[in-house]
Write an enzyme that holds these catalytic residues in place. Structure first.
Site, PDB file in Angstrom:
ATOM      1  CG  ASP A 494      -2.152  -0.662   1.158  1.00 40.59           C
ATOM      2  OD1 ASP A 494      -2.668  -0.731   0.037  1.00 40.59           O
ATOM      3  OD2 ASP A 494      -2.660  -1.144   2.181  1.00 40.59           O
TER       4      ASP A 494
HETATM    5  C1  GLC Z   1      -1.824  -3.845   5.331  1.00 38.74           C
HETATM    6  C2  GLC Z   1      -3.025  -3.861   4.427  1.00 38.74           C
HETATM    7  C3  GLC Z   1      -2.782  -4.750   3.236  1.00 38.74           C
HETATM    8  C4  GLC Z   1      -1.491  -4.401   2.559  1.00 38.74           C
HETATM    9  C5  GLC Z   1      -0.338  -4.408   3.547  1.00 38.74           C
HETATM   10  C6  GLC Z   1       0.975  -3.968   2.929  1.00 38.74           C
HETATM   11  O1  GLC Z   1      -1.696  -5.099   5.923  1.00 38.74           O
HETATM   12  O2  GLC Z   1      -4.167  -4.314   5.108  1.00 38.74           O
HETATM   13  O3  GLC Z   1      -3.850  -4.642   2.336  1.00 38.74           O
HETATM   14  O4  GLC Z   1      -1.272  -5.329   1.547  1.00 38.74           O
HETATM   15  O5  GLC Z   1      -0.639  -3.537   4.613  1.00 38.74           O
HETATM   16  O6  GLC Z   1       1.019  -2.604   2.637  1.00 38.74           O
END
Ligand code: GLC
Ligand code: GLC
Length: 825
Positions: A494
């Protein structure tokens, strides 16, 4: 070194916390259907129905001072002293304290001055009730006449309004009291048709419903007026803050014990009238509810039903193997956590407030991978709910609200990995169950208006399989200059925001910037696509549609060629190309030279079969592995890079900036299994395994029985410290690693494929696996000390032909028991 805060009781499937002042509150979840509770080891937390944002029944203030105050409290007033069996909030010293964290329940016991009070809290399967069974025992030589006071603070259901809009909320609170039942009826008059009831089956001698009366205005929960005075006031809340509290007066001879219960319920009125008289709620359903749970034996029966349901759930997969952590975690805690992540996605934990996030599209599809073997029917419904939040062009709502099942645009969209996880989850469901009918299930798109039938339901033309095709087509359509998939606002990571260029602190990294026309590409999505496309092609093979399989494999071949031509940096896979076309995750950079995600997914997608897949995993060992797990990238970013986004905003060693993000570690473990190195797979598994952290618990700090999202990496001053336990994709993926990778029991379309990849030192192991209604008793022996390779498989005494790289044991009729003997070599 033993953990000073507690220990596992493997026999009883409990974690026993023996000191209340754990390094951080240690959490458990109550409920697995509609009513849920968060319950810490001191009784803290709250209760909600289906949706922690929209139907919050009791109140909890996150990040409070002191931390974790507020919850399902019992105050004991005994001979002038006041204490709580769970220590908080009064924090009076206890002669003995214990919190047994069990599967769907917590049993908190405190003892002081010859009085023992035990509070067993749980939500039984299939009921909208939270039960607190309370036992009070006089362990002193004299008579005791203690008084107990219960306490919950009611929430006004919509949690954000509850926490912010005081000009309204201070005026709307309403309660009614009838016998030992306190009804929280706020907003019943207008748009609600539900209320909360809090009752007690013990000898109730008083009550309070006003927080001011019970606690005071200037007092804290630790010095609440009523329990210290020893007398309830009978207060009725008019506005301000309604609470529920009972006074229970006991009289106990030496050795005598009394057991009774508090019941907290969410009651829906259905088609009953709301009021039985002006301003008087129709409480028929509430009375039935209280009567039901006051019946002799009702609470014991409900607890037995809860335990029985967990016996059944866990019977689907059991292992005996030489490693105690694998045995303990895979048999109990890992599966237990998979239930929580399936139910709650990333919505409500001690790190997720229940307000910010609902059900995540990518998260829930991954969570399903660790859950589908437990309750396939619920997984099936989840697939359809998730798919219905996809748009017709392939875009997905990144999240949806559990109560309404409607997509929630607050966190934005255009995460160009989202849709691909639906392919993995759907194929996992079909392999587990053999139920291909799900593929034809009508399932519409969130942006399309469908004809409405006479019964009010809509009639979508498309099926779930249509969504899978849409997903594959979407990635094919969204490719950049190197033929690699575009990344959009981010992929699984993210915080890798290659199109956002955010310079404004008042905006979100994920929604800033326009992705239209962007050319930034993700090598991780490429690997994910390769895996998803192969899954879909294999599904078509199974469905007897070879031309569709061929078509999808052709699309896969295009992306594979692009990945192998443009995704390789020389010693490992690149991570991405940024919006300007510059490589990310390259040896040529000074920071962020190598990333973990693309190494894992390119291997799992089958790229680099020429030896580069292994070389990339070796590079992970060399550059990213630590004793506490694999860091996300190296070197950590030390300055904000506009073209990379949020990842460079975190301090080095934390979260996505070179923290150990346990979730992605599992892909490396699984990749080692594919490549046949069981020693590395197990070592990796143990490096992030919470049960293996007990000897460093003051550094690790979080629950030793569930996975955390992150552990601080070596670039951080707090190396080894975990954050964000419980709601993480680590749970589901670790279950995949253990059950399918290391132990090698893999659901496949035609049956159960057996292809273990174990440490060479293991002499063997046993697994009991429920699969499509039959039970497989699998015994694996390893006479030659190999990691991988099946020499023979004997099913019910008959050898399976051609069992070299694992063999598929055909699905047996439901109800049968199948003996499978596997010899590695
Ligand atoms: C958090 C989010 C997930 C994402 C991860 C890495 O766990 O819920 O969707 O893939 O962060 O950024
Ligand atoms: C609140 C609102 C105000 C409104 C008043 C009467 O004070 O802030 O805008 O006029 O209530 O409803």
């Amino acid at each position: 070194m033993a953990n000073p805060y507690g220990h596992f009781d493997d026999e009883r499937r409990e974690y026993v916390i023996t000191r209340p002042d754990t390094p951080w509150p240690w959490l458990n979840y109550l409920g697995q259907d509609d009513l849920f509770g968060l319950c810490t080891n001191t009784g803290g937390g709250y209760t909600f129905w289906r949706d922690a944002k929209l139907r919050r029944l009791t109140r909890y203030r996150y990040n409070n001072v002191p931390l974790d105050s507020g919850g399902r409290y019992l105050y004991v007033h005994d001979g002038g002293t006041v204490w709580n069996p769970g220590w908080k909030p009064v924090k009076a010293a206890l002669d003995r304290y214990e919190c047994r964290v069990g599967l769907g329940y917590s049993r908190i016991t405190g003892e002081r001055d010859g009085l023992e009070v035990s509070q067993l809290v749980f939500v039984p399967p299939g009921h909208d009730v939270e039960l607190w069974q309370v036992s009070v025992r006089n362990t002193s030589p004299g008579r005791k006449q203690p008084r107990l006071f219960s306490f919950v603070e009611f929430a006004f259901y919509e949690a954000l309004v509850d926490l912010t809009n005081y000009q309204r909320t201070y005026s709307i609170g309403e309660v009614e009291v009838e016998g030992a039942a306190i009804y929280h009826v706020t907003e019943l008059r207008e748009r609600r048709d539900h209320y909360t009831v809090f009752a007690c089956t013990g000898p109730v001698t008083g009550f309070d419903t006003s927080r001011e009366a019970f606690v005071g205005v200037h007092e804290g929960l630790h010095e609440a007026r009523v329990p210290f005075s020893g007398r309830a006031t009978g207060s009725i809340a008019h506005g301000w803050n309604p609470i529920g509290s009972h006074e229970v007066s006991l009289d106990l001879e030496p050795g005598e014990e009394q057991t009774f219960a508090f019941v907290l319920g969410f009651v829906q009125q259905g088609d009953l009238p709301k009021f039985e008289a002006p301003q008087v709620a129709d409480k028929r359903r509430g009375r039935e509810f209280v009567a039901r749970w006051s019946a002799p034996g009702a609470v014991d029966e409900a607890f037995a039903a809860l335990n029985h349901s967990w016996d059944e759930l866990l019977d689907g997969f059991r292992v005996e193997c030489p490693d105690p952590h694998v045995t303990r975690m895979a048999n109990t805690w890992n599966q237990y956590q998979c239930m929580a992540t399936f139910n709650l996605s990333r919505s409500a934990s001690l790190f997720e407030s229940g307000i910010g996030r609902g059900m995540g599209f990518r998260d829930s599809n991954q969570d399903l991978l660790g859950f589908v073997h437990m309750v396939p029917a619920r997984a099936r419904q989840r697939l359809l709910d998730l798919a219905a939040t996809q748009l017709s062009d392939g875009t997905c709502f990144h999240q949806y609200q559990p109560l309404t099942k409607k997509g929630n645009a607050d966190v934005g969209g255009d995460f160009y990995d989202d849709h691909l996880w639906l392919v993995l989850s759907t194929c996992a469901y079909v392999k587990e169950t053999g139920d291909v009918s799900v593929l034809d299930e009508p399932c519409g798109y969130a942006d399309v208006e469908y004809p409405v039938r006479s019964d009010g339901a809509t009639d979508p033309r498309e099926s779930l399989l249509h969504h899978l095709e849409t997903s594959i087509a979407y990635t094919m359509a969204k490719r950049g200059p190197h033929g690699l998939p575009l990344i959009g606002h981010a992929d699984w990571n993210d915080c890798l925001n290659l199109n956002c260029f955010s310079t404004e602190p008042n905006e979100s990294f994920q929604t800033a910037g326009d992705v239209a026309g962007s050319q930034a590409e993700s090598v991780m999505i490429a690997g994910l696509f390769l895996a998803a496309a192969e899954e879909l092609a294999a599904l078509y093979d199974h469905l007897g549609r070879p031309s569709d399989a061929h078509r999808v494999r052709g699309q896969r071949a295009e992306v594979l060629a692009a990945t192998e031509a443009h995704g390789w940096d020389g010693e490992w896979w690149l991570r991405a190309y940024d919006a300007a076309g510059a490589p990310v995750g390259t040896h040529a950079d000074d920071e962020g030279r190598i990333f973990v995600e693309s190494q894992g997914w390119c291997a799992l997608g089958g790229a680099g079969a020429d030896g580069r897949a292994r070389q990339a995993l070796e590079a992970v060992e060399t550059h990213l592995a630590t004793p506490n797990g694999i860091v996300l990238q190296q070197p950590a970013y030390t300055r904000y890079r506009l073209e990379l986004g949020e990842i460079t905003s975190y301090p080095p060693g934390v979260k996505e900036n070179a923290g150990i993000f346990c979730h992605n570690n599992t892909w490396i473990h699984l990749a080692w299994c594919r490549l046949g190195d069981g020693d590395r797979a197990l070592a990796g598994y143990l490096s992030v395994c919470p049960s293996a952290k007990e000897d460093q618990i003051d550094t690790y700090r979080l629950e030793p029985y569930v996975y955390a999202q992150t552990i601080a990496g070596p670039d951080s001053p707090t190396f080894g410290e975990a954050k964000n336990s419980w709601l993480t994709g680590t749970a589901a993926w670790t279950f995949v690693v253990v059950s399918q990778g290391i132990l090698g029991v893999q659901p496949d379309h035609a049956g159960l494929r057996i292809d273990p990849c174990i440490p060479r030192s293991w002499p063997g192991f046993r697994v009991t696996r429920r699969f499509r209604g039959a039970t497989y008793e699998i015994t694996v022996t390893n006479p030659d000390g190999v990691s991988k390779g099946v020499r023979s498989i004997v099913v019910d005494g008959r050898a399976v032909e051609g069992a070299v790289d694992g063999a598929v044991v055909p699905a047996a009729p439901a109800g049968t028991v199948v003996a499978v003997e596997v010899v590695l070599g």
